[in-house]
Design a protein around this motif. Structure first.
Motif, PDB file in Angstrom:
ATOM      1  N   ALA A 174       0.835  -1.198   0.000  1.00 15.18           N
ATOM      2  CA  ALA A 174       0.000   0.000   0.000  1.00 15.18           C
ATOM      3  C   ALA A 174       0.873   1.253   0.000  1.00 15.18           C
ATOM      4  CB  ALA A 174      -0.900  -0.004   1.234  1.00 15.18           C
ATOM      5  N   VAL A 175       0.326   2.317  -0.544  1.00 14.19           N
ATOM      6  CA  VAL A 175       0.993   3.618  -0.543  1.00 14.19           C
ATOM      7  C   VAL A 175       0.334   4.450   0.541  1.00 14.19           C
ATOM      8  CG1 VAL A 175       1.447   5.723  -1.867  1.00 14.19           C
ATOM      9  CG2 VAL A 175       1.530   3.491  -2.994  1.00 14.19           C
ATOM     10  N   GLU A 176       1.129   4.888   1.487  1.00 17.98           N
ATOM     11  CA  GLU A 176       0.595   5.686   2.585  1.00 17.98           C
ATOM     12  C   GLU A 176      -0.084   6.939   2.041  1.00 17.98           C
ATOM     13  OE1 GLU A 176       2.359   7.916   6.485  1.00 17.98           O
ATOM     14  OE2 GLU A 176       3.262   5.993   5.912  1.00 17.98           O
ATOM     15  N   GLY A 177      -1.318   7.154   2.464  1.00 17.17           N
ATOM     16  CA  GLY A 177      -2.056   8.338   2.045  1.00 17.17           C
ATOM     17  C   GLY A 177      -2.796   8.188   0.725  1.00 17.17           C
ATOM     18  N   ASP A 178      -2.684   7.041   0.074  1.00 16.43           N
ATOM     19  CA  ASP A 178      -3.376   6.823  -1.201  1.00 16.43           C
ATOM     20  C   ASP A 178      -3.819   5.368  -1.271  1.00 16.43           C
ATOM     21  OD1 ASP A 178      -4.351   6.701  -3.780  1.00 16.43           O
ATOM     22  OD2 ASP A 178      -2.565   7.564  -4.719  1.00 16.43           O
ATOM     23  N   ARG A 179      -5.050   5.122  -0.826  1.00 12.85           N
ATOM     24  CA  ARG A 179      -5.549   3.748  -0.740  1.00 12.85           C
ATOM     25  C   ARG A 179      -5.692   3.073  -2.098  1.00 12.85           C
ATOM     26  NH1 ARG A 179     -10.831   4.024   2.783  1.00 12.85           N
ATOM     27  NH2 ARG A 179     -11.316   5.289   0.977  1.00 12.85           N
ATOM     28  N   ARG A 180      -5.795   3.863  -3.159  1.00 15.77           N
ATOM     29  CA  ARG A 180      -5.986   3.284  -4.491  1.00 15.77           C
ATOM     30  C   ARG A 180      -4.671   2.857  -5.142  1.00 15.77           C
ATOM     31  NH1 ARG A 180      -8.490   7.720  -7.726  1.00 15.77           N
ATOM     32  NH2 ARG A 180      -7.058   8.875  -6.438  1.00 15.77           N
ATOM     33  N   ALA A 181      -3.562   3.377  -4.650  1.00 13.41           N
ATOM     34  CA  ALA A 181      -2.267   3.121  -5.294  1.00 13.41           C
ATOM     35  C   ALA A 181      -1.561   1.925  -4.666  1.00 13.41           C
ATOM     36  CB  ALA A 181      -1.383   4.352  -5.196  1.00 13.41           C
ATOM     37  N   ASN A 182      -0.777   1.256  -5.475  1.00 15.63           N
ATOM     38  CA  ASN A 182       0.081   0.158  -5.019  1.00 15.63           C
ATOM     39  C   ASN A 182       1.528   0.512  -5.314  1.00 15.63           C
ATOM     40  OD1 ASN A 182      -1.630  -2.072  -4.109  1.00 15.63           O
ATOM     41  ND2 ASN A 182      -2.423  -2.041  -6.191  1.00 15.63           N
ATOM     42  N   LEU A 183       2.384   0.179  -4.367  1.00 23.04           N
ATOM     43  CA  LEU A 183       3.822   0.346  -4.555  1.00 23.04           C
ATOM     44  C   LEU A 183       4.392  -1.028  -4.830  1.00 23.04           C
ATOM     45  CD1 LEU A 183       5.997   2.652  -4.220  1.00 23.04           C
ATOM     46  CD2 LEU A 183       6.473   1.611  -2.013  1.00 23.04           C
ATOM     47  N   VAL A 184       5.172  -1.162  -5.892  1.00 18.30           N
ATOM     48  CA  VAL A 184       5.786  -2.448  -6.217  1.00 18.30           C
ATOM     49  C   VAL A 184       7.298  -2.314  -6.145  1.00 18.30           C
ATOM     50  CG1 VAL A 184       3.896  -3.374  -7.602  1.00 18.30           C
ATOM     51  CG2 VAL A 184       5.618  -1.981  -8.709  1.00 18.30           C
ATOM     52  N   ARG A 185       7.926  -3.367  -5.656  1.00 20.27           N
ATOM     53  CA  ARG A 185       9.390  -3.384  -5.619  1.00 20.27           C
ATOM     54  C   ARG A 185       9.861  -4.822  -5.674  1.00 20.27           C
ATOM     55  NH1 ARG A 185      11.347  -4.486  -0.506  1.00 20.27           N
ATOM     56  NH2 ARG A 185       9.822  -4.270   1.156  1.00 20.27           N
ATOM     57  N   LEU A 186      11.111  -4.980  -6.068  1.00 24.01           N
ATOM     58  CA  LEU A 186      11.698  -6.318  -6.143  1.00 24.01           C
ATOM     59  C   LEU A 186      11.931  -6.875  -4.746  1.00 24.01           C
ATOM     60  CD1 LEU A 186      14.448  -5.934  -8.912  1.00 24.01           C
ATOM     61  CD2 LEU A 186      12.238  -7.064  -9.133  1.00 24.01           C
ATOM     62  N   THR A 187      11.742  -8.169  -4.610  1.00 23.51           N
ATOM     63  CA  THR A 187      12.128  -8.867  -3.384  1.00 23.51           C
ATOM     64  C   THR A 187      13.623  -9.172  -3.470  1.00 23.51           C
ATOM     65  OG1 THR A 187      11.700 -11.020  -4.378  1.00 23.51           O
ATOM     66  CG2 THR A 187       9.860  -9.969  -3.190  1.00 23.51           C
ATOM     67  N   ARG A 188      14.181  -9.705  -2.423  1.00 18.72           N
ATOM     68  CA  ARG A 188      15.582 -10.127  -2.486  1.00 18.72           C
ATOM     69  C   ARG A 188      15.765 -11.163  -3.592  1.00 18.72           C
ATOM     70  NH1 ARG A 188      18.312 -12.542   2.690  1.00 18.72           N
ATOM     71  NH2 ARG A 188      17.797 -10.465   3.390  1.00 18.72           N
ATOM     72  N   LYS A 189      14.839 -12.111  -3.645  1.00 20.30           N
ATOM     73  CA  LYS A 189      14.876 -13.121  -4.706  1.00 20.30           C
ATOM     74  C   LYS A 189      14.793 -12.451  -6.083  1.00 20.30           C
ATOM     75  CE  LYS A 189      12.168 -17.037  -6.481  1.00 20.30           C
ATOM     76  NZ  LYS A 189      10.953 -17.847  -6.271  1.00 20.30           N
ATOM     77  N   GLY A 190      13.964 -11.429  -6.204  1.00 24.59           N
ATOM     78  CA  GLY A 190      13.824 -10.704  -7.461  1.00 24.59           C
ATOM     79  C   GLY A 190      15.114 -10.013  -7.870  1.00 24.59           C
ATOM     80  N   HIS A 191      15.772  -9.370  -6.877  1.00 23.83           N
ATOM     81  CA  HIS A 191      17.061  -8.718  -7.166  1.00 23.83           C
ATOM     82  C   HIS A 191      18.096  -9.740  -7.628  1.00 23.83           C
ATOM     83  CE1 HIS A 191      16.640  -4.495  -6.093  1.00 23.83           C
ATOM     84  NE2 HIS A 191      15.905  -4.851  -5.055  1.00 23.83           N
ATOM     85  N   GLU A 192      18.155 -10.871  -6.939  1.00 25.42           N
ATOM     86  CA  GLU A 192      19.127 -11.906  -7.302  1.00 25.42           C
ATOM     87  C   GLU A 192      18.830 -12.469  -8.689  1.00 25.42           C
ATOM     88  OE1 GLU A 192      18.729 -14.620  -4.026  1.00 25.42           O
ATOM     89  OE2 GLU A 192      19.852 -13.298  -2.657  1.00 25.42           O
ATOM     90  N   HIS A 193      17.566 -12.742  -8.927  1.00 26.88           N
ATOM     91  CA  HIS A 193      17.128 -13.279 -10.216  1.00 26.88           C
ATOM     92  C   HIS A 193      17.466 -12.294 -11.343  1.00 26.88           C
ATOM     93  CE1 HIS A 193      14.576 -16.154 -12.367  1.00 26.88           C
ATOM     94  NE2 HIS A 193      14.032 -15.126 -13.006  1.00 26.88           N
ATOM     95  N   PHE A 194      17.153 -11.024 -11.115  1.00 22.77           N
ATOM     96  CA  PHE A 194      17.415 -10.018 -12.136  1.00 22.77           C
ATOM     97  C   PHE A 194      18.914  -9.824 -12.363  1.00 22.77           C
ATOM     98  CE2 PHE A 194      18.335  -5.699 -13.521  1.00 22.77           C
ATOM     99  CZ  PHE A 194      17.737  -5.748 -14.766  1.00 22.77           C
ATOM    100  N   ALA A 195      19.712  -9.867 -11.320  1.00 21.37           N
ATOM    101  CA  ALA A 195      21.161  -9.656 -11.460  1.00 21.37           C
ATOM    102  C   ALA A 195      21.767 -10.663 -12.439  1.00 21.37           C
ATOM    103  CB  ALA A 195      21.847  -9.743 -10.102  1.00 21.37           C
ATOM    104  N   VAL A 196      21.327 -11.900 -12.373  1.00 21.73           N
ATOM    105  CA  VAL A 196      21.828 -12.932 -13.292  1.00 21.73           C
ATOM    106  C   VAL A 196      21.425 -12.584 -14.724  1.00 21.73           C
ATOM    107  CG1 VAL A 196      21.642 -15.380 -13.942  1.00 21.73           C
ATOM    108  CG2 VAL A 196      21.817 -14.730 -11.525  1.00 21.73           C
ATOM    109  N   GLN A 197      20.163 -12.217 -14.910  1.00 23.74           N
ATOM    110  CA  GLN A 197      19.689 -11.869 -16.245  1.00 23.74           C
ATOM    111  C   GLN A 197      20.411 -10.626 -16.778  1.00 23.74           C
ATOM    112  OE1 GLN A 197      15.436 -11.440 -16.196  1.00 23.74           O
ATOM    113  NE2 GLN A 197      15.093 -13.590 -15.699  1.00 23.74           N
ATOM    114  N   ALA A 198      20.611  -9.634 -15.924  1.00 23.72           N
ATOM    115  CA  ALA A 198      21.242  -8.382 -16.353  1.00 23.72           C
ATOM    116  C   ALA A 198      22.680  -8.621 -16.809  1.00 23.72           C
ATOM    117  CB  ALA A 198      21.191  -7.357 -15.230  1.00 23.72           C
ATOM    118  N   ARG A 199      23.402  -9.485 -16.100  1.00 27.18           N
ATOM    119  CA  ARG A 199      24.779  -9.793 -16.516  1.00 27.18           C
ATOM    120  C   ARG A 199      24.787 -10.439 -17.899  1.00 27.18           C
ATOM    121  NH1 ARG A 199      25.425 -11.058 -11.070  1.00 27.18           N
ATOM    122  NH2 ARG A 199      24.982 -13.246 -11.439  1.00 27.18           N
TER     123      ARG A 199
END
Length: 160
Positions: free
Chosen positions: A96-121
């Protein structure tokens, strides 16, 4: 100078620029096609998924869905399905986004960062391989020229 020669001389810059645009488009499509194929075969993923993860990787604090769409220059609908699948796979979290019930905040998890790092290389290595015939200094010069062109194209028509 004859009228025909004058017209030909006047057309030469526009024709050269048109040929440049067509070559840029052709190279872009070829590189993109190879990237799509390699992402599919080596990581069972797509270029849009890679792009979403790349954008989130550059924004550790996360992005609202509308911001993510803006960064990627696509509609919210295009991003929603990709984010849904990344959430299911544990690569992204939605909050959730503080102060905006309609909005969603998305971010990578640790697994997502690790997964992406391999692909990015691998992605960087593929690009390096595809553009290996262009010396580094020429690559930098062309990149600067293209950056200047992008900046000029982003100026409002009224300023030109």
């Amino acid at each position: 100078m004859t009228r025909e020669a004058t017209m030909a001389a006047d057309e030469a810059p526009s024709k050269a620029r048109l040929r440049l645009w067509l070559r840029l488009l052709k190279v872009t499509r070829k590189v993109e096609g190879r990237l799509r194929e390699r992402l599919r075969t080596e990581f069972a993923t797509t270029l849009p998924r890679f792009d979403v993860m790349s954008a989130l990787n550059r924004h550790d604090q996360g992005l609202k869905m509308s911001e993510l769409s803006g960064v990627l220059k696509v509609s919210n609908g295009n991003v929603t399905g990709i984010v849904d699948r990344l959430v299911e796979e544990g690569l992204v979290i939605r909050g959730a986004v503080e102060g905006d019930r309609r909005a969603n905040l998305v971010r990578l998890t640790r697994k997502g960062h690790e997964h992406f790092a391999v692909q990015a290389r691998e992605h960087e290595a593929w690009i390096d391989e595809m553009l290996a015939d262009m010396p580094a200094n020429e690559s930098e010069n062309l990149a600067h020229r293209l950056d200047a062109l992008v900046q000029a194209l982003e100026e409002p028509e009224s300023k030109k």
